[in-house]
Design an enzyme around this catalytic site. Structure first.
Site, PDB file in Angstrom:
ATOM      1  N   SER A  77      -4.797  -8.991   7.190  1.00  0.00           N
ATOM      2  CA  SER A  77      -4.471  -7.631   7.059  1.00  0.00           C
ATOM      3  C   SER A  77      -3.979  -7.275   8.531  1.00  0.00           C
ATOM      4  CB  SER A  77      -5.255  -6.750   6.564  1.00  0.00           C
ATOM      5  OG  SER A  77      -4.950  -5.167   6.575  1.00  0.00           O
ATOM      6  N   TYR A  79     -14.135  -3.122   5.699  1.00  0.00           N
ATOM      7  CA  TYR A  79     -12.721  -4.043   5.593  1.00  0.00           C
ATOM      8  C   TYR A  79     -12.274  -4.336   6.584  1.00  0.00           C
ATOM      9  CZ  TYR A  79      -8.013  -5.285   3.891  1.00  0.00           C
ATOM     10  OH  TYR A  79      -6.781  -5.794   3.493  1.00  0.00           O
TER      11      TYR A  79
END
Length: 173
Positions: A50, A63
């Protein structure tokens, strides 16, 4: 797996679950694949990370940290396997239209439409780059622009901007 909100309010079990899936599972699966690929001197591992893996991610701390682990692992393995015949790719999309946002409790309605990339675009960009043996793939025009900015903006500034952008989403939950 993702998690959105203040780290200290999300719960330890949730943080462990995010880290276990994003970092530990990726590591274990990669290890299992490389045990077969390396002796055969062929194969490819695509790490789906990501943009959050490039810098500290306020309100998505676990995350972002787990994706930073994935990024670091991919970079290390790319070098280890440079002349092995095994290809390593690091795919770092930004906002992608999937069920991820709902599962991570991210109020996606607060994210402008132009910031999104379709999942098909992410997959096609990754596969096209893999055919050309490109290591880093950042699909989508907006994500590419953000990625370029992240390389030149100091982390202290970038994390403040991310926090500023994310804070209003905390109020809509």
């Amino acid at each position: 797996r993702g998690s959105f909100g203040r780290f200290w309010q999300r719960g330890g079990d949730e943080a462990r679950s995010v880290a276990a899936l994003n970092a530990v599972a990726a590591m274990r699966l990669t290890h299992a694949a490389l045990e077969r690929f390396a002796p055969r001197r062929r194969g490819a591992v695509v790490f789906v990370s990501s943009l959050n893996g490039f810098l500290p991610s306020p309100y998505a701390a676990t995350y972002g940290a787990s994706k930073a682990f994935v990024n670091s692992l991919a970079h290390a393995l790319r070098e280890e396997l440079r002349d092995s015949g095994v290809r390593i790719q690091l795919c770092c999309p930004g906002f992608t239209r999937t069920e991820f946002q709902d599962r991570a409790s991210i109020p996606s309605q607060e994210i402008p439409g132009f910031a999104w990339t379709d999942a098909d675009v992410v997959v096609e960009a990754s596969l096209a780059a893999l055919r050309r043996d490109r290591f880093l793939v950042v699909p989508g025009v907006v994500s590419k622009a953000l990625s370029a900015l992240m390389r030149v903006v100091p982390h202290a500034v970038a994390r403040r901007v991310v926090a500023w952008f994310s804070r209003p989403m905390l109020r809509t939950r």
